[in-house]
Design a protein around this motif. Structure first.
Motif, PDB file in Angstrom:
ATOM      1  N   LEU A  52       1.802 -47.537 -40.907  1.00  0.00           N
ATOM      2  CA  LEU A  52       1.586 -48.902 -41.409  1.00  0.00           C
ATOM      3  C   LEU A  52       2.913 -49.646 -41.514  1.00  0.00           C
ATOM      4  O   LEU A  52       2.957 -50.799 -41.906  1.00  0.00           O
ATOM      5  CB  LEU A  52       0.916 -48.873 -42.794  1.00  0.00           C
ATOM      6  CG  LEU A  52      -0.457 -48.203 -42.841  1.00  0.00           C
ATOM      7  CD1 LEU A  52      -1.044 -48.290 -44.250  1.00  0.00           C
ATOM      8  CD2 LEU A  52      -1.413 -48.861 -41.852  1.00  0.00           C
ATOM      9  N   ASN A  53       3.998 -48.948 -41.147  1.00  0.00           N
ATOM     10  CA  ASN A  53       5.322 -49.554 -41.322  1.00  0.00           C
ATOM     11  C   ASN A  53       5.606 -50.657 -40.316  1.00  0.00           C
ATOM     12  O   ASN A  53       6.517 -51.448 -40.508  1.00  0.00           O
ATOM     13  CB  ASN A  53       6.399 -48.465 -41.235  1.00  0.00           C
ATOM     14  CG  ASN A  53       6.198 -47.425 -42.320  1.00  0.00           C
ATOM     15  OD1 ASN A  53       5.812 -47.766 -43.423  1.00  0.00           O
ATOM     16  ND2 ASN A  53       6.431 -46.168 -42.004  1.00  0.00           N
ATOM     17  N   LEU A  56       2.234 -53.476 -41.230  1.00  0.00           N
ATOM     18  CA  LEU A  56       2.425 -54.190 -42.499  1.00  0.00           C
ATOM     19  C   LEU A  56       3.908 -54.494 -42.697  1.00  0.00           C
ATOM     20  O   LEU A  56       4.363 -55.540 -42.308  1.00  0.00           O
ATOM     21  CB  LEU A  56       1.823 -53.401 -43.661  1.00  0.00           C
ATOM     22  CG  LEU A  56       0.281 -53.408 -43.653  1.00  0.00           C
ATOM     23  CD1 LEU A  56      -0.288 -52.543 -44.750  1.00  0.00           C
ATOM     24  CD2 LEU A  56      -0.264 -54.832 -43.785  1.00  0.00           C
ATOM     25  N   LEU A  60       7.292 -50.108 -46.601  1.00  0.00           N
ATOM     26  CA  LEU A  60       6.124 -49.440 -47.184  1.00  0.00           C
ATOM     27  C   LEU A  60       6.218 -47.924 -47.046  1.00  0.00           C
ATOM     28  O   LEU A  60       5.804 -47.178 -47.924  1.00  0.00           O
ATOM     29  CB  LEU A  60       4.880 -49.972 -46.461  1.00  0.00           C
ATOM     30  CG  LEU A  60       3.517 -49.659 -47.016  1.00  0.00           C
ATOM     31  CD1 LEU A  60       3.373 -50.123 -48.463  1.00  0.00           C
ATOM     32  CD2 LEU A  60       2.431 -50.314 -46.154  1.00  0.00           C
ATOM     33  N   LEU A  62       4.565 -45.816 -45.151  1.00  0.00           N
ATOM     34  CA  LEU A  62       3.275 -45.110 -45.124  1.00  0.00           C
ATOM     35  C   LEU A  62       2.871 -44.858 -43.674  1.00  0.00           C
ATOM     36  O   LEU A  62       2.792 -45.800 -42.881  1.00  0.00           O
ATOM     37  CB  LEU A  62       2.172 -45.949 -45.774  1.00  0.00           C
ATOM     38  CG  LEU A  62       2.047 -45.953 -47.279  1.00  0.00           C
ATOM     39  CD1 LEU A  62       0.810 -46.763 -47.686  1.00  0.00           C
ATOM     40  CD2 LEU A  62       1.956 -44.545 -47.849  1.00  0.00           C
ATOM     41  N   CYS A  90       1.507 -47.175 -53.758  1.00  0.00           N
ATOM     42  CA  CYS A  90       1.469 -47.884 -52.465  1.00  0.00           C
ATOM     43  C   CYS A  90       0.225 -47.496 -51.670  1.00  0.00           C
ATOM     44  O   CYS A  90      -0.388 -48.335 -51.007  1.00  0.00           O
ATOM     45  CB  CYS A  90       2.715 -47.564 -51.638  1.00  0.00           C
ATOM     46  SG  CYS A  90       4.175 -48.376 -52.258  1.00  0.00           S
ATOM     47  N   GLN A  91      -0.140 -46.207 -51.728  1.00  0.00           N
ATOM     48  CA  GLN A  91      -1.341 -45.773 -51.000  1.00  0.00           C
ATOM     49  C   GLN A  91      -2.584 -46.476 -51.536  1.00  0.00           C
ATOM     50  O   GLN A  91      -3.441 -46.926 -50.775  1.00  0.00           O
ATOM     51  CB  GLN A  91      -1.512 -44.256 -51.116  1.00  0.00           C
ATOM     52  CG  GLN A  91      -0.448 -43.474 -50.370  1.00  0.00           C
ATOM     53  CD  GLN A  91      -0.752 -41.980 -50.377  1.00  0.00           C
ATOM     54  OE1 GLN A  91      -1.681 -41.529 -49.726  1.00  0.00           O
ATOM     55  NE2 GLN A  91       0.036 -41.231 -51.125  1.00  0.00           N
ATOM     56  N   ALA A  94      -2.552 -50.132 -50.499  1.00  0.00           N
ATOM     57  CA  ALA A  94      -2.860 -50.264 -49.070  1.00  0.00           C
ATOM     58  C   ALA A  94      -4.351 -50.024 -48.827  1.00  0.00           C
ATOM     59  O   ALA A  94      -4.983 -50.732 -48.025  1.00  0.00           O
ATOM     60  CB  ALA A  94      -2.013 -49.294 -48.251  1.00  0.00           C
ATOM     61  N   PHE A  97      -6.229 -53.042 -49.954  1.00  0.00           N
ATOM     62  CA  PHE A  97      -5.932 -54.117 -48.994  1.00  0.00           C
ATOM     63  C   PHE A  97      -6.848 -53.997 -47.773  1.00  0.00           C
ATOM     64  O   PHE A  97      -7.374 -54.988 -47.259  1.00  0.00           O
ATOM     65  CB  PHE A  97      -4.458 -53.978 -48.594  1.00  0.00           C
ATOM     66  CG  PHE A  97      -3.897 -55.123 -47.812  1.00  0.00           C
ATOM     67  CD1 PHE A  97      -3.626 -56.340 -48.411  1.00  0.00           C
ATOM     68  CD2 PHE A  97      -3.609 -54.974 -46.456  1.00  0.00           C
ATOM     69  CE1 PHE A  97      -3.083 -57.393 -47.684  1.00  0.00           C
ATOM     70  CE2 PHE A  97      -3.068 -56.018 -45.720  1.00  0.00           C
ATOM     71  CZ  PHE A  97      -2.807 -57.233 -46.338  1.00  0.00           C
ATOM     72  N   PHE A 103      -6.450 -56.336 -44.349  1.00  0.00           N
ATOM     73  CA  PHE A 103      -5.671 -55.700 -43.285  1.00  0.00           C
ATOM     74  C   PHE A 103      -6.152 -56.192 -41.911  1.00  0.00           C
ATOM     75  O   PHE A 103      -5.351 -56.618 -41.073  1.00  0.00           O
ATOM     76  CB  PHE A 103      -5.785 -54.172 -43.387  1.00  0.00           C
ATOM     77  CG  PHE A 103      -4.965 -53.431 -42.368  1.00  0.00           C
ATOM     78  CD1 PHE A 103      -3.590 -53.424 -42.446  1.00  0.00           C
ATOM     79  CD2 PHE A 103      -5.580 -52.738 -41.334  1.00  0.00           C
ATOM     80  CE1 PHE A 103      -2.819 -52.738 -41.505  1.00  0.00           C
ATOM     81  CE2 PHE A 103      -4.818 -52.053 -40.393  1.00  0.00           C
ATOM     82  CZ  PHE A 103      -3.440 -52.051 -40.484  1.00  0.00           C
TER      83      PHE A 103
END
Ligand code: PLP
Length: 214
Positions: A52-53, A56, A60, A62, A90-91, A94, A97, A103
């Motif tokens: 997801l870096n 997003l 992050l 992740l 953060c998980q 996310a 989201f 997303f």
């Protein structure tokens, strides 16, 4: 597709694992959607990794892996030894989201932004540097590859561009066995549209000044 199936057959026959790093697949601009190897694999030979870096934001930190079942325990154990887990907060954020649809909306919006930036970059390169570079818009991802014409050296261009404040990456360094081709990799996702033409103009000046024989 034929090559993908061939690779899967090879992995099945030789007992190999394929690591599929599909990190920019969200950003597909045209052409038919590509089936992932992981989705085609019936023999459990593919380790699919994503992040997801990019989709997003890099801070992050992740990523994720989709694993053949027999590997799950080993991966969990290795992960535990490395750094236990990324931030639970953060998980959770996310996950919410994604569940709330933000997303998917974000990806749709960014796909259009990146498509415009890609098209702006391709048009500017063809206009200013068409004699020196051959450029095709990629169907996917955040970068394009421009092959140099007339024997121009990508390594020289990389150096000259850096001196003019533009970052491009020379691709000829990345070949192991096949004869190296001279090409530049240019990113288009991280640069607002209005910055692209001035950067290409700087690149054109760098090439004219330092790379083209008189
Ligand atoms: C081939 C490839 N895979 C994955 C990633 C994503 O890495 P990370 O999630 O650590 O930012 C990158 C980043 O540039 C990459 O180039």
């Amino acid at each position: 597709m034929a090559r993908r199936l061939e690779l899967l057959a090879w992995a099945r026959e030789s007992g190999a694992w394929i690591i599929e790093d599909d990190y920019a697949s969200e950003f597909r601009y045209g052409g038919r959607p590509l089936a992932s190897l992981q989705g085609l694999d019936e023999a459990g030979r593919v380790i699919y990794v994503g992040t997801l870096n990019k989709a997003l934001f890099p801070g992050l930190r992740l990523g994720y892996a989709v694993l053949p079942h027999p590997l799950v325990r080993n991966f969990v154990a290795a992960r535990y030894l490395i750094d236990r887990q990324p931030s639970s907060l953060c998980q959770s954020v996310a996950a919410a989201f994604m569940e709330e649809g933000h997303f998917a909306a974000h990806i749709r919006r960014m796909r259009e932004v990146y498509r415009r930036q890609r098209d702006t970059l391709v048009a500017a390169l063809r206009r200013r540097l068409g004699d020196h570079l051959s450029v095709e818009p990629p169907d996917q991802g955040m970068h394009l590859v421009a092959y140099t014409r007339r024997g121009l050296s990508d390594v020289k261009i990389e150096r000259a561009a850096r001196d003019h404040g533009v970052t491009v990456r020379a691709m000829s360094r990345h070949y192991i066995e096949a004869p190296a081709q001279s090409a530049l990799m240019l990113g288009f996702s991280g640069y607002p549209q209005q910055t692209i033409a001035p950067a290409v103009a700087r690149l054109a000046r760098a090439i004219a000044a330092d790379c083209v024989p008189d």
